[in-house]
Design an enzyme around this catalytic site. Structure first.
Site, short mmCIF file in Angstrom:
data_model
loop_
_atom_site.label_atom_id
_atom_site.label_comp_id
_atom_site.label_asym_id
_atom_site.label_seq_id
_atom_site.Cartn_x
_atom_site.Cartn_y
_atom_site.Cartn_z
N ASP A 49 0.85 -1.20 0.00
CA ASP A 49 0.00 0.00 0.00
C ASP A 49 0.88 1.25 0.00
OD1 ASP A 49 -3.11 -0.86 1.28
OD2 ASP A 49 -1.45 -2.25 1.48
N GLU A 72 -5.23 7.58 0.50
CA GLU A 72 -5.69 6.88 1.71
C GLU A 72 -4.59 6.83 2.77
OE1 GLU A 72 -6.93 2.76 1.29
OE2 GLU A 72 -7.22 2.58 3.46
N ASP A 140 -6.40 5.47 -4.06
CA ASP A 140 -6.41 4.31 -3.16
C ASP A 140 -5.31 3.40 -3.66
OD1 ASP A 140 -6.91 2.18 -1.53
OD2 ASP A 140 -9.10 2.30 -1.76
N ILE A 142 -3.93 0.61 -2.65
CA ILE A 142 -4.48 -0.74 -2.80
C ILE A 142 -5.89 -0.69 -2.24
CG2 ILE A 142 -4.42 -3.16 -2.14
CD1 ILE A 142 -1.50 -3.13 -2.04
N ASP A 143 -6.87 -0.85 -3.11
CA ASP A 143 -8.23 -1.01 -2.65
C ASP A 143 -8.48 -2.51 -2.56
OD1 ASP A 143 -10.87 -0.23 -1.96
OD2 ASP A 143 -11.51 -0.81 -3.96
N THR A 145 -7.33 -4.20 0.41
CA THR A 145 -6.08 -4.68 1.03
C THR A 145 -6.27 -6.09 1.59
OG1 THR A 145 -5.48 -2.41 1.57
CG2 THR A 145 -4.32 -4.13 2.76
N ASP A 293 -12.50 5.08 -2.52
CA ASP A 293 -13.09 3.75 -2.74
C ASP A 293 -14.10 3.74 -3.89
OD1 ASP A 293 -11.70 2.31 -0.79
OD2 ASP A 293 -13.14 2.83 0.79
N1 LIG Z 1 -17.39 -0.88 7.65
C1 LIG Z 1 -17.12 -0.64 6.38
N2 LIG Z 1 -18.11 -0.48 5.49
C2 LIG Z 1 -17.86 -0.27 4.18
N3 LIG Z 1 -16.59 -0.21 3.68
C3 LIG Z 1 -15.57 -0.36 4.52
C4 LIG Z 1 -15.76 -0.59 5.90
N4 LIG Z 1 -14.56 -0.73 6.47
C5 LIG Z 1 -13.63 -0.56 5.49
N5 LIG Z 1 -14.25 -0.34 4.33
C6 LIG Z 1 -13.67 -0.06 3.02
O1 LIG Z 1 -13.83 -1.17 2.16
C7 LIG Z 1 -12.77 -1.11 1.23
C8 LIG Z 1 -12.57 -2.45 0.57
O2 LIG Z 1 -13.66 -2.64 -0.25
P1 LIG Z 1 -14.28 -4.04 -0.58
O3 LIG Z 1 -15.25 -4.38 0.50
O4 LIG Z 1 -14.78 -3.92 -1.94
O5 LIG Z 1 -13.09 -5.03 -0.58
S1 LIG Z 1 -12.86 -6.20 0.39
O6 LIG Z 1 -13.84 -7.24 0.03
O7 LIG Z 1 -13.02 -5.72 1.76
O8 LIG Z 1 -11.48 -6.59 0.18
C9 LIG Z 1 -11.63 -0.73 2.08
O9 LIG Z 1 -10.68 -0.13 1.24
P2 LIG Z 1 -9.11 -0.49 1.47
O10 LIG Z 1 -8.78 -0.04 2.85
O11 LIG Z 1 -8.51 0.37 0.42
O12 LIG Z 1 -8.93 -1.95 1.22
C10 LIG Z 1 -12.20 0.26 3.08
O13 LIG Z 1 -12.04 1.61 2.73
MG LIG Z 2 -10.21 1.18 -0.51
MG LIG Z 3 -6.65 1.05 0.29
MG LIG Z 4 -7.34 0.55 3.74
#
Ligand SMILES: Nc1ncnc2c1ncn2[C@@H]1O[C@H](COP(=O)(O)OS(=O)(=O)O)[C@@H](OP(=O)(O)O)[C@H]1O
Ligand SMILES: [Mg+2]
Ligand SMILES: [Mg+2]
Ligand SMILES: [Mg+2]
Length: 353
Positions: A49, A72, A140, A142-143, A145, A293
Site C-alpha cells: 500500500d 488513503e 487508493d 491498494i483497494d 487490502t 473507494d
Molecule cells: N465498515 C465498512 N463499510 C464499508 N466499507 C468499509 C468498511 N470498512 C472498510 N471499508 C472499506 O472497504 C474497502 C474495501 O472494499 P471491498 O469491500 O470492496 O473489498 S474487500 O472485500 O473488503 O477486500 C476498504 O478499502 P481499502 O482499505 O482500500 O482496502 C475500506 O475503505
Molecule cells: Mg479502498
Molecule cells: Mg486502500
Molecule cells: Mg485501507
C-alpha cells in the site's frame, strides 16, 4: 480518441503502482503473506500500500506538480520505525525495496527512503473543494487490502476530481483477467492483469498491464431483465450487508449466486458486462464511505454506460473532503436495471429500519 495528459499520467501511475504490488506479492508466500501493520481503525496496511501510494504520487507530481492528492495512506507511522522489532523490523526497507524494484522495471532511477516517504505524504490533501481551483486527485494505492493479503482481487484506484465531479478514472487490477471469464475464481489467473480507464464523456477501455498494450472499448451489459442479472458484492461481510443483498436479489427474482470479489474490481466487472449490479449496502449507521473507494469506479462505469447512486438514489457527492458524507451505501448497475434495483433496495432497507 486520444488520451488526455491527465489520463496518460494516471495510466502510468497505475502501471508503476501495480508493478510494486506484484513485486511484494511475489516476494511473499500465500502462507505468511506480505508484511502488514494495523491502522488506528484496525484495518491492515501493507508494504505494498505504501509503495504503491509513493509511486502514484511520484507519477502525478511529475505530470501535474501543482495538483493536490487525497491519498488513503500517509507516512507518519513509517517515520517512527527506527526501534521497530520482530516482524515489523525492516518494514520501511521493504517499502523502499518495492518502490525501487518497480522503478527499475520502468528503467527509472532509484529513490532514497526519505524521498519515498515524501512522495507518500504528497497524498495528504483534504479534498476541500476550492483548493487548487477545485481540482485534485484521489488515490487508493491498494483497494481491497484484505483481498491483496488473501491473494484475491485488489485494485490501484486513481481518479481526478474537478469541481466535485470525477472526470478521469483508472483501476489497475493485477489479478483480474483482461477478458472477463465470469470468473468465480477470485485470484490471480497467471495473466498479466487488467487496467481499466475512462474519462467523463469519453469511452471506457480495458488493456493488459503488459507494457505497450492497446486499450479496447468496454460496455456495460444491455440486460433489462433483472431475473437474468448477475450481482456482485464485497467478500468482507463488514463492508456490505450480505443478508440484505440476498433479500434484494430475491425481490428481483435473480437466480445466479452473487459474485463476491474484493475491491473496485467490482466496478470494473460491471463496466465490462461481467456482472450487472454492484451493491454496497450499509452495515452499520455512521460508516462514511471514502472518496478513493469509489471515484475511479464511478468514472469507469458511467463512461461504459452504467449508473451509480447511493442507496437513496442520490448521486455520490464528492464535495465534502475525504468522505462521501452525504451518501449512504452504493448501487452501481449496467444502466437499464438501475431504477428497478434502487426500488428493490429501498423496499428492503426501509422494511428493516
Ligand atoms: N465498515 C465498512 N463499510 C464499508 N466499507 C468499509 C468498511 N470498512 C472498510 N471499508 C472499506 O472497504 C474497502 C474495501 O472494499 P471491498 O469491500 O470492496 O473489498 S474487500 O472485500 O473488503 O477486500 C476498504 O478499502 P481499502 O482499505 O482500500 O482496502 C475500506 O475503505
Ligand atoms: Mg479502498
Ligand atoms: Mg486502500
Ligand atoms: Mg485501507
Amino acid at each position: 480518441m486520444s488520451e488526455s495528459a491527465a489520463l496518460a499520467a494516471a495510466v502510468q501511475a497505475g502501471r508503476w503502482a501495480a508493478a510494486a504490488c506484484q513485486v511484494v506479492r511475489s516476494a511473499s508466500g500465500l502462507e505468511d503473506g506480505p508484511a502488514a501493520l494495523d491502522k488506528a481503525d484496525k484495518s491492515p496496511v501493507t508494504v505494498a500500500d505504501f509503495a504503491a501510494q509513493a509511486l502514484v504520487c511520484r507519477a502525478l507530481a511529475e505530470a501535474f506538480p501543482d495538483d493536490p492528492v487525497v491519498g488513503e495512506e500517509d507516512a507518519a507511522a513509517l517515520r517512527t520505525t527506527a526501534d521497530w522489532q520482530g516482524e515489523k523490523a525492516g518494514f520501511v526497507e521493504q517499502v523502499t525495496h518495492a518502490v525501487n524494484a518497480a522503478l527499475a522495471q520502468f528503467k527509472l532511477p532509484t529513490a532514497t527512503t526519505a524521498e519515498i516517504l515524501d512522495w507518500i505524504d504528497r497524498g495528504g490533501a483534504d479534498g476541500a473543494v476550492g483548493e487548487n481551483g477545485g481540482r485534485f486527485w484521489t488515490v487508493d494505492p491498494i483497494d481491497g487490502t484484505k483481498g491483496f493479503l488473501r491473494g484475491g482481487q485488489y485494485a490501484v484506484a486513481i481518479a481526478l476530481i474537478e469541481n466535485g465531479i470525477p472526470t478521469v478514472g483508472v483501476l489497475a487490477c493485477p489479478n483480474l483477467p483482461v477478458q472477463s471469464d465470469g470468473h468465480n475464481g477470485d485470484g490471480a489467473d497467471g495473466g498479466t492483469g487488467a487496467l481499466f480507464s475512462a474519462e467523463k464523456d469519453g469511452g471506457a477501455t480495458v488493456r493488459s498491464l503488459e507494457p505497450g498494450s492497446t486499450p479496447t472499448s468496454i460496455h456495460t451489459s444491455a440486460t433489462a431483465d433483472a431475473a437474468a442479472a448477475r450481482l456482485c458484492e464485497s467478500v468482507e461481510s463488514a463492508h456490505t450487508a450480505h443478508g440484505a443483498a440476498a433479500e434484494i436479489a430475491a425481490k428481483l427474482n435473480l437466480t445466479a449466486d452473487p459474485l463476491r470479489l474484493d475491491s473496485q474490481a467490482k466496478y470494473a466487472e460491471v463496466a465490462r458486462g461481467g456482472a450487472d449490479i454492484y451493491l454496497r449496502l450499509p452495515t452499520r449507521p455512521g460508516y462514511v464511505e471514502r472518496i478513493w473507494d469509489h471515484a475511479a469506479g464511478v468514472v469507469v462505469i458511467e463512461a461504459a454506460g452504467g449508473r451509480v447512486t447511493d442507496v437513496d438514489g442520490q448521486p455520490l457527492d464528492f464535495t465534502h473532503g475525504r468522505g462521501l458524507e452525504k451518501n449512504r451505501g452504493v448501487i452501481a448497475t449496467n444502466g437499464p436495471l438501475h431504477d428497478a434495483v434502487r426500488a428493490a433496495t429501498g423496499a428492503v432497507l426501509n422494511a428493516s429500519n
